[in-house]
Design a protein around this motif. Sequence first.
Motif, PDB file in Angstrom:
ATOM      1  N   SER A  24      33.806  38.954  37.811  1.00  0.00           N
ATOM      2  CA  SER A  24      34.813  38.345  36.929  1.00  0.00           C
ATOM      3  C   SER A  24      35.906  39.296  37.202  1.00  0.00           C
ATOM      4  O   SER A  24      36.335  40.435  38.203  1.00  0.00           O
ATOM      5  CB  SER A  24      34.446  39.486  35.360  1.00  0.00           C
ATOM      6  OG  SER A  24      34.146  40.619  35.652  1.00  0.00           O
ATOM      7  N   VAL A  29      33.943  34.739  36.309  1.00  0.00           N
ATOM      8  CA  VAL A  29      34.584  34.295  35.389  1.00  0.00           C
ATOM      9  C   VAL A  29      35.526  35.066  35.140  1.00  0.00           C
ATOM     10  O   VAL A  29      35.877  36.178  35.496  1.00  0.00           O
ATOM     11  CB  VAL A  29      33.685  34.472  34.632  1.00  0.00           C
ATOM     12  CG1 VAL A  29      33.384  34.704  33.015  1.00  0.00           C
ATOM     13  CG2 VAL A  29      32.056  33.660  34.461  1.00  0.00           C
ATOM     14  N   GLU A  30      36.682  35.121  33.858  1.00  0.00           N
ATOM     15  CA  GLU A  30      37.280  35.089  33.458  1.00  0.00           C
ATOM     16  C   GLU A  30      37.325  36.344  32.422  1.00  0.00           C
ATOM     17  O   GLU A  30      36.978  35.913  31.578  1.00  0.00           O
ATOM     18  CB  GLU A  30      38.897  34.388  33.629  1.00  0.00           C
ATOM     19  CG  GLU A  30      39.620  33.630  34.717  1.00  0.00           C
ATOM     20  CD  GLU A  30      40.616  33.173  34.602  1.00  0.00           C
ATOM     21  OE1 GLU A  30      41.884  33.566  33.445  1.00  0.00           O
ATOM     22  OE2 GLU A  30      41.437  32.775  34.546  1.00  0.00           O
ATOM     23  N   TRP A  31      37.373  37.346  32.950  1.00  0.00           N
ATOM     24  CA  TRP A  31      36.970  38.123  31.768  1.00  0.00           C
ATOM     25  C   TRP A  31      37.867  39.417  31.680  1.00  0.00           C
ATOM     26  O   TRP A  31      37.639  40.379  33.099  1.00  0.00           O
ATOM     27  CB  TRP A  31      35.854  38.466  31.873  1.00  0.00           C
ATOM     28  CG  TRP A  31      35.746  39.573  30.586  1.00  0.00           C
ATOM     29  CD1 TRP A  31      35.848  39.415  28.940  1.00  0.00           C
ATOM     30  CD2 TRP A  31      34.385  40.711  30.415  1.00  0.00           C
ATOM     31  NE1 TRP A  31      35.012  40.496  28.263  1.00  0.00           N
ATOM     32  CE2 TRP A  31      34.384  41.682  29.242  1.00  0.00           C
ATOM     33  CE3 TRP A  31      34.042  41.112  31.473  1.00  0.00           C
ATOM     34  CZ2 TRP A  31      33.575  42.290  29.159  1.00  0.00           C
ATOM     35  CZ3 TRP A  31      32.736  41.897  30.956  1.00  0.00           C
ATOM     36  CH2 TRP A  31      32.685  42.658  30.004  1.00  0.00           C
ATOM     37  N   PHE A  59      27.011  41.133  35.346  1.00  0.00           N
ATOM     38  CA  PHE A  59      28.226  40.250  37.108  1.00  0.00           C
ATOM     39  C   PHE A  59      27.913  41.713  38.048  1.00  0.00           C
ATOM     40  O   PHE A  59      27.711  42.672  37.770  1.00  0.00           O
ATOM     41  CB  PHE A  59      29.977  41.469  35.774  1.00  0.00           C
ATOM     42  CG  PHE A  59      29.767  40.220  35.494  1.00  0.00           C
ATOM     43  CD1 PHE A  59      30.685  38.429  35.152  1.00  0.00           C
ATOM     44  CD2 PHE A  59      29.901  40.295  33.172  1.00  0.00           C
ATOM     45  CE1 PHE A  59      31.294  37.761  34.902  1.00  0.00           C
ATOM     46  CE2 PHE A  59      30.448  39.612  32.874  1.00  0.00           C
ATOM     47  CZ  PHE A  59      30.820  38.606  33.142  1.00  0.00           C
ATOM     48  N   VAL A  90      33.024  43.246  38.488  1.00  0.00           N
ATOM     49  CA  VAL A  90      33.731  43.456  37.482  1.00  0.00           C
ATOM     50  C   VAL A  90      35.251  44.065  38.103  1.00  0.00           C
ATOM     51  O   VAL A  90      35.268  45.598  38.441  1.00  0.00           O
ATOM     52  CB  VAL A  90      33.396  44.168  36.113  1.00  0.00           C
ATOM     53  CG1 VAL A  90      34.578  44.035  34.816  1.00  0.00           C
ATOM     54  CG2 VAL A  90      32.197  43.302  34.770  1.00  0.00           C
TER      55      VAL A  90
END
Length: 306
Positions: free
Chosen positions: A7, A27-29, A40, A43
């Motif tokens: 992420s 994933v964009e978070w 994940f 991160v």
Amino acid sequence: MSSLLVSLPDSVLREAVGDLPAGVEVVEWALDGPAPRPRFDLVVTPYMGKTDRLAHLAGVETGLVQSQSIGFDGVDQVLPAGHVFANAASVHETSTAELTLALILASQRGIPDFVRAADAGAWAPAHHPSLADRTVLLLGYGGVGRAVESRLLAFETTVIRVASTARSDERGVVYGFDALHELLPLADIVVVGVPLTAETTHLVDDTFLARMQDGSLLVNIARGPVADTHALLAHATSGRIRLALDVTDPEPLPAGHPLFALPNVLISPHVGGASSAMLPRMARLVREQVERMLRGETPLNVVLTS
């Protein structure tokens, strides 16, 4: 490891990271709400001032939580149990060292005075102290301290190194904190670059400042609470010492705070790492962490295991 789930906090860093090896999903978070996945491998946290968002990692399984900052004060109070946390050593040292030298040179050569005079339409030549031939005490000798030292030596200075643990290296002695009382009066310039801990909170207090030479310069590039703001204000208001601060306590410094009004105080708004050098170096660190994980190697810069 044949696949990874990573992420990243925003599209800017995602674009800078570029293509990653096959099997890596991104994933964009921004840690601004519940996790979009239960696990994940990596991160990457948002940059600056969002430590409280680490609480959203509760109940999420991670392989590594990667910060975009060098400092990690307060993280241990927020990071849920079961996570490994790495800082961003190698990303900000160059930019922070550049700003440190800029603050020192501007303060030594009277640049703020010249700017104020120019704003008033005045030609105001003045004689100011050089950086050359000055003695500079570096309080804190990690990656940033070493980067600052390398640049200071090019300006023909004498550098005294002080850290929490006394030791020696190829450049000589690194003194311990217990030597500060004797060393402070020797310095024309004191650069504070220690991490914020219980031991270093208000390390720069009235006693510390009183040991500094009249007319000397204190530069704080660490964290605001390393210095006692009331003591800073008292010594600067008297005109006895000069200040160059990239960090303050509180931060941001409130509008109208008396430190802003003092001509012997130069303040920058915590921008030590905020330069064009940051993004590509952060992207390089992310790629290195991903590649190390794929090879089954230990990640870089691990500073906390909760």
